[in-house]
Design an enzyme around this catalytic site. Structure first.
Site, PDB file in Angstrom:
ATOM      1  N   HIS A 349      -2.601   5.416   5.549  1.00 45.64           N
ATOM      2  CA  HIS A 349      -3.705   6.237   5.041  1.00 45.64           C
ATOM      3  C   HIS A 349      -4.554   5.397   4.088  1.00 45.64           C
ATOM      4  CE1 HIS A 349      -5.367  10.254   4.259  1.00 45.64           C
ATOM      5  NE2 HIS A 349      -5.608   9.788   3.060  1.00 45.64           N
ATOM      6  N   HIS A 379     -16.730   3.337   2.806  1.00 41.15           N
ATOM      7  CA  HIS A 379     -16.321   4.425   1.923  1.00 41.15           C
ATOM      8  C   HIS A 379     -15.345   3.925   0.844  1.00 41.15           C
ATOM      9  CE1 HIS A 379     -14.900   8.569   0.986  1.00 41.15           C
ATOM     10  NE2 HIS A 379     -13.748   7.949   0.815  1.00 41.15           N
ATOM     11  N   GLU A 380     -14.322   3.211   1.256  1.00 40.95           N
ATOM     12  CA  GLU A 380     -13.305   2.740   0.299  1.00 40.95           C
ATOM     13  C   GLU A 380     -13.898   1.779  -0.724  1.00 40.95           C
ATOM     14  OE1 GLU A 380     -10.575   4.160  -0.007  1.00 40.95           O
ATOM     15  OE2 GLU A 380     -10.564   5.219   1.907  1.00 40.95           O
ATOM     16  N   HIS A 383     -15.364   3.373  -3.715  1.00 38.98           N
ATOM     17  CA  HIS A 383     -14.402   3.634  -4.801  1.00 38.98           C
ATOM     18  C   HIS A 383     -14.196   2.378  -5.647  1.00 38.98           C
ATOM     19  CE1 HIS A 383     -13.347   7.553  -3.348  1.00 38.98           C
ATOM     20  NE2 HIS A 383     -12.839   7.116  -2.220  1.00 38.98           N
ATOM     21  N   TYR A 519     -13.618  18.234  -2.955  1.00 45.81           N
ATOM     22  CA  TYR A 519     -14.065  17.834  -1.613  1.00 45.81           C
ATOM     23  C   TYR A 519     -15.303  18.611  -1.190  1.00 45.81           C
ATOM     24  CZ  TYR A 519      -9.467  15.676  -1.654  1.00 45.81           C
ATOM     25  OH  TYR A 519      -8.365  14.928  -2.002  1.00 45.81           O
TER      26      TYR A 519
END
Ligand SMILES: [Zn+2]
Length: 610
Positions: A349, A379-380, A383, A519
């Protein structure tokens, strides 16, 4: 939904010994009336402790996630228990300074300490221990749950694949129903957990746990509840049009018996265990509007360029450096898990980490060369760049402006993967940019995942708020859940649910006690951010075609928002980037405007709604 917030380690980190020492000093301090000097000293101690032990906790978690063994599980479980205990102690201690006249930043830090716990235990003897036992049991009941299907024992992750791929309604109903047998035995534990955590929230000065969760948004908790309803009201007409079209497609595929046109949609035929994403229906059930004008096939482009997973990461990094951000440190590439390693078990994940709250940022993925992972990598890294930007803040301010922001940053970047961007990075030739007619299909694919999600994202915590406040009694937990599922999502169970079912427990975040409103917020905020960036570059075409790649102006304003972390109320931070202090879902409508017109045409003459 694909990352570990580094702040998690920070806000809940502890060493066993440090925990004992702090508990004792807290009791001693409690004897006397606290002063402003005590508050300052307390905060110093908290931040020192967190910055020291947070790193250890993060490294233990990293080792476990990249090498799952009996021992690494043991280490992580022990650390998690210690962290929770320490966070509860700090929260209770922070509450002692309520009502003191303190500088703004100290007041904010104390409030964050109180709100930072998801499940507070009261100080009653044995309560924290009982709570920890219950949450461990709930979590393992979920993660070790299996179903019997066609003579096989099927684990949870495989049930998700079955829900995506099966097209036989009877088989779908079986998988769906069997999975909800796993959550049935959670009910008693959950009821008890609510009692304990509510008592903990009351000790910290809240009416109930739901009010405590809602108080983490820099506004009155009731006002926050009204805010999310307002946002939902903005996007509801789009959701209703999507629902109408999809129900009609399901009716064509399955007929009136399974998918009648005058009822909520059966929850098990939407291609997802919780009906939270309908993306799996695209292709055979929701058919392309323009089969001849196919959207860009990113996987084919990556293969044509002979791109490796590492190339994909470098490309995503290039998006951020094009905005003016510093490149990632070399340690990122040395220490990240970019592809699945051989010979050991890992958590695949995808997640993004900052191990030392400074520059030791990494991703952990099992990247494959395909379109989904290309988006996920962008996306990651969102972060990671966020984590690194706010590392200038004091420890307690090193987090997203609110919990919706962290997910939204990465997704805003991912929205910017447009055909023009692919041309700019050399994956697509200018004369290969598809004509605008094909965009309806691209937008449909996006809507089946991002618009279909909205009511689900909203209702999970609406249900929990009702549970925590006592508005729903334990006997009403399940019927209350389905009332919300029908009202917001327009779906129904495939058959009447047994009175003793506990269907909310079949969604990980309920037994896992992860708040869910973040979310919903992230699904709104990502479009609001994206539109703000496109306005900054003066984009005038259709919103979904805008990419702000290479814009230093966007980068500068984005950096200002990211650097602020959670040091100030989020409206101040939102304003830094968007110029607005309000959450606003109108960018969702702008983005999907061509699809909305298409859906309204398609649905003309149909009876929509449920
Ligand atoms: Zn994420």
């Amino acid at each position: 939904m694909r990352h570990l917030i580094a702040g998690l380690a920070l806000s809940t980190s502890a060493l066993a010994l440090a925990g004992c020492v702090d508990a004792r000093s807290a009791q001693e301090a409690a004897q006397a009336e606290p002063t402003a000097a005590d508050a300052a000293a307390f905060l110093d101690r908290v931040e020192t402790t967190y910055s020291e032990v947070g790193e250890e906790a993060a490294r233990i978690s990293w080792v476990k996630a990249t090498n799952i063994t009996y021992d690494t599980n043991w280490l992580e479980a022990r650390m998690a228990a210690e962290l929770t205990e320490m966070a509860v102690e700090f929260a209770n201690e922070a509450a002692r300074f309520d009502g003191l006249d303190l500088p703004e930043d100290q007041k904010r830090k104390l409030a964050l300490l109180k709100q930072g716990i998801t499940l507070p235990a009261p100080t009653t003897a044995g309560a924290a221990e009982e709570l920890a036992q219950i949450t461990t049991r709930l979590d393992s009941t979920y993660s070790t749950g299996t179903i019997d299907f066609r003579g096989d024992t099927v684990p949870q992750n495989r049930t998700e694949v079955l829900m995506r791929e099966l097209r036989d309604p009877a088989a779908l109903e079986t998988v769906w129903t069997e999975w909800r047998k796993v959550s049935k035995p959670m009910k008693d534990d959950y009821v008890r957990m609510v009692e304990i955590a509510n008592a903990g929230a009351e000790e910290l000065g809240y009416d109930d746990l739901g009010q405590m969760w809602r108080s983490g948004y820099d506004m009155d908790p009731d006002e926050f509840a009204a805010e999310v309803d307002r946002l939902w009201g903005q996007v509801k007409p789009l959701y209703e049009q999507l629902h109408c079209t999809v129900r009609s497609s399901l009716n064509e595929a399955y007929g009136d018996e399974i998918a009648p046109l005058d009822q909520p949609i059966r929850a098990d035929i939407l291609g997802n265990m919780w009906a939270q994403s309908w993306a799996a229906l695209y292709g055979d059930i929701v058919r392309p509007a323009n089969p001849d004008a196919a959207p860009v096939d990113i996987q084919a482009l990556l293969e044509r360029a002979e791109a490796t997973p590492l190339d994909m990461v470098r490309t995503a990094e290039g998006f951020f450096t094009s905005l003016g951000f510093e490149p990632l440190p070399e340690t990122f590439y040395e220490r990240s898990q970019i592809t699945k390693p051989e010979g050991r078990e890992v958590v695949c994940h995808a997640s993004a980490w900052n191990l030392d709250s400074k520059d030791d940022v990494r991703i952990k993925m099992c990247t494959e060369v395909n379109a989904d992972d290309f988006v996920t990598v962008h996306h990651e890294l969102g972060h990671n760049f966020y984590q690194r930007a706010y590392n200038i803040q004091p420890t307690l301010f090193q987090s997203g402006a609110n919990d919706g922001f962290h997910e939204a940053i990465g997704d805003m970047i991912a929205l910017s993967i447009t055909p023009e961007y692919l041309v700019q990075i050399g994956l697509l030739e200018q004369d290969e940019v598809p004509a605008a007619e094909g965009d309806i299909d691209l937008l449909m694919q996006q809507a089946l995942s991002k618009v279909a999600f909205l009511p689900f994202g909203l209702l999970v915590d609406k249900w929990r708020w009702e549970v925590f406040s006592g508005e729903l009694s334990p006997e009403e937990y399940n019927s209350g859940w389905w009332d919300l599922r029908e009202e917001y999502q327009g779906i129904r169970p495939p058959a009447e649910r047994p009175a003793d079912a506990f269907d909310p427990g079949a969604k990980y975040h309920v037994p896992g006690n992860t708040p869910y409103m973040r979310y919903f917020l992230a699904h709104i905020l990502q479009f609001q951010f994206y539109k703000a960036a496109c306005d900054q570059i003066g984009w005038e075409g259709p919103l979904h075609r805008c990419s702000f790649y290479n814009s230093k102006e966007v980068g500068e304003r984005l950096d200002a928002m990211l650097e602020a972390g959670q040091s100030q109320p989020w409206p101040d931070t939102l304003e830094l980037f968007t110029g607005s202090r309000e959450l606003d879902a109108s960018a969702v409508l702008d983005y999907f405007e061509p699809l909305m017109r298409h859906l309204e045409d398609e649905n003309e003459g149909r009876s929509c709604g449920w």
